[in-house]
Motif scaffolding. Sequence first.
Motif, PDB file in Angstrom:
ATOM      1  N   UNK A   1       0.848  -1.196   0.000  1.00  0.00           N
ATOM      2  CA  UNK A   1       0.000   0.000   0.000  1.00  0.00           C
ATOM      3  C   UNK A   1       0.884   1.246   0.000  1.00  0.00           C
ATOM      4  N   UNK A   2       0.822   2.001  -1.107  1.00  0.00           N
ATOM      5  CA  UNK A   2       1.606   3.237  -1.129  1.00  0.00           C
ATOM      6  C   UNK A   2       0.818   4.362  -0.442  1.00  0.00           C
ATOM      7  N   UNK A   3       1.462   5.513  -0.281  1.00  0.00           N
ATOM      8  CA  UNK A   3       0.834   6.612   0.463  1.00  0.00           C
ATOM      9  C   UNK A   3      -0.457   7.101  -0.195  1.00  0.00           C
ATOM     10  N   UNK A   4      -0.479   7.109  -1.518  1.00  0.00           N
ATOM     11  CA  UNK A   4      -1.678   7.565  -2.241  1.00  0.00           C
ATOM     12  C   UNK A   4      -2.847   6.614  -1.972  1.00  0.00           C
ATOM     13  N   UNK A   5      -2.586   5.303  -2.045  1.00  0.00           N
ATOM     14  CA  UNK A   5      -3.629   4.311  -1.752  1.00  0.00           C
ATOM     15  C   UNK A   5      -4.102   4.446  -0.298  1.00  0.00           C
ATOM     16  N   UNK A   6      -3.144   4.626   0.591  1.00  0.00           N
ATOM     17  CA  UNK A   6      -3.428   4.792   2.024  1.00  0.00           C
ATOM     18  C   UNK A   6      -4.401   5.956   2.232  1.00  0.00           C
ATOM     19  N   UNK A   7      -4.097   7.088   1.644  1.00  0.00           N
ATOM     20  CA  UNK A   7      -4.919   8.278   1.776  1.00  0.00           C
ATOM     21  C   UNK A   7      -6.305   8.064   1.154  1.00  0.00           C
ATOM     22  N   UNK A  19      -2.158  17.394   4.691  1.00  0.00           N
ATOM     23  CA  UNK A  19      -0.748  17.188   4.318  1.00  0.00           C
ATOM     24  C   UNK A  19       0.118  17.042   5.572  1.00  0.00           C
ATOM     25  N   UNK A  20      -0.275  17.723   6.645  1.00  0.00           N
ATOM     26  CA  UNK A  20       0.468  17.612   7.907  1.00  0.00           C
ATOM     27  C   UNK A  20       0.336  16.205   8.490  1.00  0.00           C
ATOM     28  N   UNK A  21      -0.862  15.657   8.442  1.00  0.00           N
ATOM     29  CA  UNK A  21      -1.073  14.296   8.958  1.00  0.00           C
ATOM     30  C   UNK A  21      -0.318  13.266   8.111  1.00  0.00           C
ATOM     31  N   UNK A  22      -0.321  13.440   6.792  1.00  0.00           N
ATOM     32  CA  UNK A  22       0.441  12.541   5.918  1.00  0.00           C
ATOM     33  C   UNK A  22       1.925  12.608   6.236  1.00  0.00           C
ATOM     34  N   UNK A  23       2.413  13.807   6.545  1.00  0.00           N
ATOM     35  CA  UNK A  23       3.815  13.961   6.922  1.00  0.00           C
ATOM     36  C   UNK A  23       4.098  13.278   8.257  1.00  0.00           C
ATOM     37  N   UNK A  24       3.136  13.317   9.162  1.00  0.00           N
ATOM     38  CA  UNK A  24       3.307  12.625  10.446  1.00  0.00           C
ATOM     39  C   UNK A  24       3.473  11.122  10.229  1.00  0.00           C
ATOM     40  N   UNK A  25       2.699  10.553   9.307  1.00  0.00           N
ATOM     41  CA  UNK A  25       2.859   9.117   9.021  1.00  0.00           C
ATOM     42  C   UNK A  25       4.219   8.832   8.384  1.00  0.00           C
ATOM     43  N   UNK A  50       4.423  -1.561   5.995  1.00  0.00           N
ATOM     44  CA  UNK A  50       4.173  -0.818   7.239  1.00  0.00           C
ATOM     45  C   UNK A  50       2.885  -0.013   7.121  1.00  0.00           C
ATOM     46  N   UNK A  51       2.698   0.624   5.962  1.00  0.00           N
ATOM     47  CA  UNK A  51       1.494   1.441   5.770  1.00  0.00           C
ATOM     48  C   UNK A  51       0.225   0.588   5.815  1.00  0.00           C
ATOM     49  N   UNK A  52       0.293  -0.625   5.281  1.00  0.00           N
ATOM     50  CA  UNK A  52      -0.902  -1.469   5.305  1.00  0.00           C
ATOM     51  C   UNK A  52      -1.026  -2.255   6.608  1.00  0.00           C
ATOM     52  N   UNK A  53       0.044  -2.948   7.012  1.00  0.00           N
ATOM     53  CA  UNK A  53      -0.053  -3.917   8.106  1.00  0.00           C
ATOM     54  C   UNK A  53       0.105  -3.299   9.495  1.00  0.00           C
ATOM     55  N   UNK A  54       0.573  -2.063   9.556  1.00  0.00           N
ATOM     56  CA  UNK A  54       0.643  -1.379  10.849  1.00  0.00           C
ATOM     57  C   UNK A  54      -0.276  -0.158  10.880  1.00  0.00           C
ATOM     58  N   UNK A  55      -0.071   0.792   9.964  1.00  0.00           N
ATOM     59  CA  UNK A  55      -0.850   2.030  10.018  1.00  0.00           C
ATOM     60  C   UNK A  55      -2.322   1.794   9.679  1.00  0.00           C
ATOM     61  N   UNK A  56      -2.581   1.257   8.493  1.00  0.00           N
ATOM     62  CA  UNK A  56      -3.973   1.043   8.073  1.00  0.00           C
ATOM     63  C   UNK A  56      -4.657   0.033   8.991  1.00  0.00           C
TER      64      UNK A  56
END
Length: 237
Positions: A1-7, A19-25, A50-56
């Motif tokens: 999962x890339x950042x665009x998909x995540x968002x 954009x601030x929250x995306x920078x925090x991630x 990490x973006x998929x299995x931890x953040x998302x």
Amino acid sequence: MNEKQFMELLEEKGISLSSEQLQQFQTYYDTLVEWNEKMNLTAITDKEEVYEKHFFDSIMAAFSFDFSSDLHICDVGAGAGFPSLPIKICFPHLRVTIVDSLNKRIGFLEHLASELNLKGVSFCHDRAELFGKNKTYREQYDVVTARAVARMSVLGELCLPLVKPEGYFVALKGPNVEEELKAGKQAITLLGGKIEKIDKLSLPIEESERNIVTIKKIKSTPKKYPRKPGTPNKNPL
């Protein structure tokens, strides 16, 4: 999962990131990988994983439970901050307390919170069993969360003593949840909880099953729980 998909996938669920929250991630990811070289925080270090299995995966709790009101959350055994800190980034108004038994992890989390400029977060180095006995924290939280800490029969004893009556325990579990709940139902009832719902979800790309279990605290937990450190794990209720 890339950042665009995540968002975009979060946007579909009604969670819009600035954009601030995306920078925090991004900073979260960078800090996690940097510190993981000197201490064991995660086996997953690939950015898209990490973006998929931890953040998302952490934020999926918000697809099941409404975090939009003024809530004080306690995250038990959060490790590298999951699920509470990704949820906190999405819902900045939340107050978050993390309890973890390993002081090195607390050091990482304190550094991370500073790097992310998070307000309203605190970290406690303690065993969950002792933390739940402490009158300062016992039955003080609107919501208690836990992700991949222990099976439900053990988790209930670690988490429900911290939930205030009429509050909630939200457990992020994998595919074997029905079996766990069958074994843990008696313990949950004894500790003052009632299973309200189980939402079956799946990671959007990897597609592995996730279950968000919401338990309402309908009465106070008997004073003798939690038992002394190690007992819940060795001898589940």
